[in-house]
Design a protein around this motif. Structure first.
Motif, PDB file in Angstrom:
ATOM      1  N   VAL A 176       0.835  -1.193   0.000  1.00 39.92           N
ATOM      2  CA  VAL A 176       0.000   0.000   0.000  1.00 39.92           C
ATOM      3  C   VAL A 176       0.869   1.242   0.000  1.00 39.92           C
ATOM      4  O   VAL A 176       1.875   1.319   0.693  1.00 39.92           O
ATOM      5  N   ARG A 177       0.481   2.197  -0.796  1.00 33.21           N
ATOM      6  CA  ARG A 177       1.092   3.513  -0.811  1.00 33.21           C
ATOM      7  C   ARG A 177      -0.053   4.516  -0.827  1.00 33.21           C
ATOM      8  O   ARG A 177      -1.205   4.136  -1.001  1.00 33.21           O
ATOM      9  N   GLU A 178       0.287   5.773  -0.658  1.00 32.88           N
ATOM     10  CA  GLU A 178      -0.770   6.770  -0.673  1.00 32.88           C
ATOM     11  C   GLU A 178      -1.501   6.700  -2.009  1.00 32.88           C
ATOM     12  O   GLU A 178      -0.910   6.784  -3.072  1.00 32.88           O
ATOM     13  N   ASN A 179      -2.800   6.480  -1.918  1.00 32.12           N
ATOM     14  CA  ASN A 179      -3.691   6.440  -3.070  1.00 32.12           C
ATOM     15  C   ASN A 179      -3.395   5.313  -4.061  1.00 32.12           C
ATOM     16  O   ASN A 179      -3.571   5.476  -5.265  1.00 32.12           O
TER      17      ASN A 179
ATOM     18  N   ARG B 289      -7.363   6.375  -6.977  1.00 39.37           N
ATOM     19  CA  ARG B 289      -8.152   7.572  -7.286  1.00 39.37           C
ATOM     20  C   ARG B 289      -8.799   7.476  -8.666  1.00 39.37           C
ATOM     21  O   ARG B 289      -9.960   7.786  -8.840  1.00 39.37           O
ATOM     22  N   ASN B 290      -8.023   7.033  -9.660  1.00 36.47           N
ATOM     23  CA  ASN B 290      -8.580   6.997 -11.014  1.00 36.47           C
ATOM     24  C   ASN B 290      -8.776   5.567 -11.534  1.00 36.47           C
ATOM     25  O   ASN B 290      -9.180   5.377 -12.681  1.00 36.47           O
ATOM     26  N   GLY B 291      -8.463   4.567 -10.720  1.00 32.88           N
ATOM     27  CA  GLY B 291      -8.671   3.179 -11.118  1.00 32.88           C
ATOM     28  C   GLY B 291      -7.653   2.653 -12.115  1.00 32.88           C
ATOM     29  O   GLY B 291      -7.811   1.566 -12.660  1.00 32.88           O
ATOM     30  N   GLU B 292      -6.596   3.397 -12.346  1.00 33.03           N
ATOM     31  CA  GLU B 292      -5.602   3.017 -13.343  1.00 33.03           C
ATOM     32  C   GLU B 292      -4.700   1.894 -12.830  1.00 33.03           C
ATOM     33  O   GLU B 292      -4.251   1.915 -11.696  1.00 33.03           O
TER      34      GLU B 292
ATOM     35  N   ASN C  65     -11.344  -3.190  -5.091  1.00 34.51           N
ATOM     36  CA  ASN C  65     -12.708  -3.091  -4.556  1.00 34.51           C
ATOM     37  C   ASN C  65     -12.721  -3.290  -3.049  1.00 34.51           C
ATOM     38  O   ASN C  65     -13.391  -2.546  -2.323  1.00 34.51           O
ATOM     39  N   GLU C  66     -11.990  -4.275  -2.580  1.00 37.62           N
ATOM     40  CA  GLU C  66     -11.914  -4.526  -1.135  1.00 37.62           C
ATOM     41  C   GLU C  66     -11.234  -3.366  -0.419  1.00 37.62           C
ATOM     42  O   GLU C  66     -11.653  -2.946   0.664  1.00 37.62           O
ATOM     43  N   ARG C  67     -10.200  -2.820  -1.016  1.00 31.28           N
ATOM     44  CA  ARG C  67      -9.486  -1.681  -0.419  1.00 31.28           C
ATOM     45  C   ARG C  67     -10.404  -0.466  -0.334  1.00 31.28           C
ATOM     46  O   ARG C  67     -10.402   0.246   0.676  1.00 31.28           O
ATOM     47  N   ALA C  68     -11.196  -0.215  -1.359  1.00 32.80           N
ATOM     48  CA  ALA C  68     -12.138   0.913  -1.344  1.00 32.80           C
ATOM     49  C   ALA C  68     -13.143   0.741  -0.208  1.00 32.80           C
ATOM     50  O   ALA C  68     -13.467   1.712   0.498  1.00 32.80           O
ATOM     51  N   ARG C  69     -13.637  -0.484  -0.011  1.00 28.87           N
ATOM     52  CA  ARG C  69     -14.572  -0.745   1.110  1.00 28.87           C
ATOM     53  C   ARG C  69     -13.887  -0.507   2.452  1.00 28.87           C
ATOM     54  O   ARG C  69     -14.456   0.095   3.358  1.00 28.87           O
ATOM     55  N   THR C  70     -12.656  -0.964   2.584  1.00 25.81           N
ATOM     56  CA  THR C  70     -11.900  -0.779   3.828  1.00 25.81           C
ATOM     57  C   THR C  70     -11.690   0.705   4.119  1.00 25.81           C
ATOM     58  O   THR C  70     -11.903   1.165   5.245  1.00 25.81           O
ATOM     59  N   LEU C  71     -11.290   1.464   3.109  1.00 25.40           N
ATOM     60  CA  LEU C  71     -11.039   2.897   3.304  1.00 25.40           C
ATOM     61  C   LEU C  71     -12.325   3.647   3.637  1.00 25.40           C
ATOM     62  O   LEU C  71     -12.310   4.557   4.479  1.00 25.40           O
TER      63      LEU C  71
END
Length: 133
Positions: free
Chosen positions: A12-15, A42-45, A67-73
Motif C-alpha cells: 500500500v502507498r498513498e492512493n 483515485r482513477n482506477g488506473e 474493490n476490497e481496499r475501497a470498502r476498507t477505506l
C-alpha cells in the motif's frame, strides 16, 4: 507464517499500491517478490510494471483487491469521524473538569473556529439534503 502464501502482495502507498507476484517455488524456498504493476485508487488506473503484460488473472486479482481496499477505506473514514465525536465528548469533559486556564487559553480559539466551520458546513449540507427531497 501460513503454509500457503497468496499469489499476490499489495504494498500500500498513498492512493494506491505496488503489486507483486509472490514466488516460493525456487531452490532456496525464499519468498521472491516480482513487481508486476502499480495501481492508482483515485482513477482506477492499473499500469503494468516495466515491459510486463498482465494476464486476465492478474487484472481480476488487482480489481478485486481495489474493490476490497475501497470498502476498507470507506469504513475507516466513517470510523474516524465517529472517533472524532468521541474526542469531542472527551474534550468537553476535559474542559469542564481538568483544564487549567493556560490550557484553555491555548486551545479555545482553534477549537471554536474548527467547531464553527464544522457546524456551518454540516448545517449547509443538511439544508441542501432537505431541499432536495
Amino acid at each position: 507464517m501460513a503454509d500457503k502464501l497468496p499469489e499476490y502482495y499489495f504494498r500500500v502507498r498513498e492512493n494506491g499500491a505496488f503489486v507483486f507476484r509472490l514466488d516460493t517455488e525456487n531452490r532456496q524456498r525464499r519468498i521472491e517478490m516480482d513487481q508486476i504493476a502499480v495501481l492508482n485508487m483515485r482513477n482506477g488506473e492499473i499500469k503494468a510494471h516495466g515491459d510486463r503484460n498482465l494476464s486476465e488473472t492478474d487484472i481480476t486479482a488487482i480489481k478485486d483487491w481495489m474493490n476490497e481496499r475501497a470498502r476498507t477505506l470507506a469504513h475507516r473514514e466513517i470510523d474516524d469521524i465517529l472517533r472524532a465525536v468521541d474526542y469531542l465528548n472527551t474534550t468537553t469533559h476535559w474542559v469542564q473538569s481538568r483544564a487549567t486556564d493556560e490550557q484553555l487559553e491555548a486551545v479555545t480559539d482553534p477549537l471554536l473556529l474548527a467547531m464553527h466551520d464544522l457546524r456551518s458546513t454540516l448545517v449547509r449540507k443538511k439544508a441542501a439534503r432537505l431541499t432536495q427531497d
